[in-house]
Design a protein around this motif. Sequence first.
Motif: not given
Length: 137
Positions: A20, A22, A81, A83
């Motif tokens: 998470a 970013r 990012e 993820k």
Amino acid sequence: MAAPPKPGQQFVPIAKFRPAMRGFDCEVIVLETAMPTTTRDGQTIHTFLVADRSASIIMNIWGNDGKCIRNGDIIRIDGAEAKLFKGFMQLTTARFGKLRRVGEDTMLFKDQPNVSEVQWVTEEESRAMEPAEEGQC
């Protein structure tokens, strides 16, 4: 030789990526290229194994941006990012991130550890795996 970073630009090493994250910047070298896949709605996903001085990770690029990337390319991502996909971390560009080729074949890297091989669990999953103490529910 790779293009110099912008003044004050700091690259986050792969080993410091966390799920998470970013909007960070990174610079990686492409080690392997996989065949592109197509989603049910017709979107193309280009998948690569990339690395820097600290580790390696799977990178997914959606759409045509990944079409011209080749093994040995040095890629700079502004607005990256990290993820999770099925519990494993992957690198991609943020919605307004920029990806560009800044060089080729002239970057020191480590292919291990591959942070995409580490399965991440949420706090709830972690608590569910802990054995309950006697007398507690």
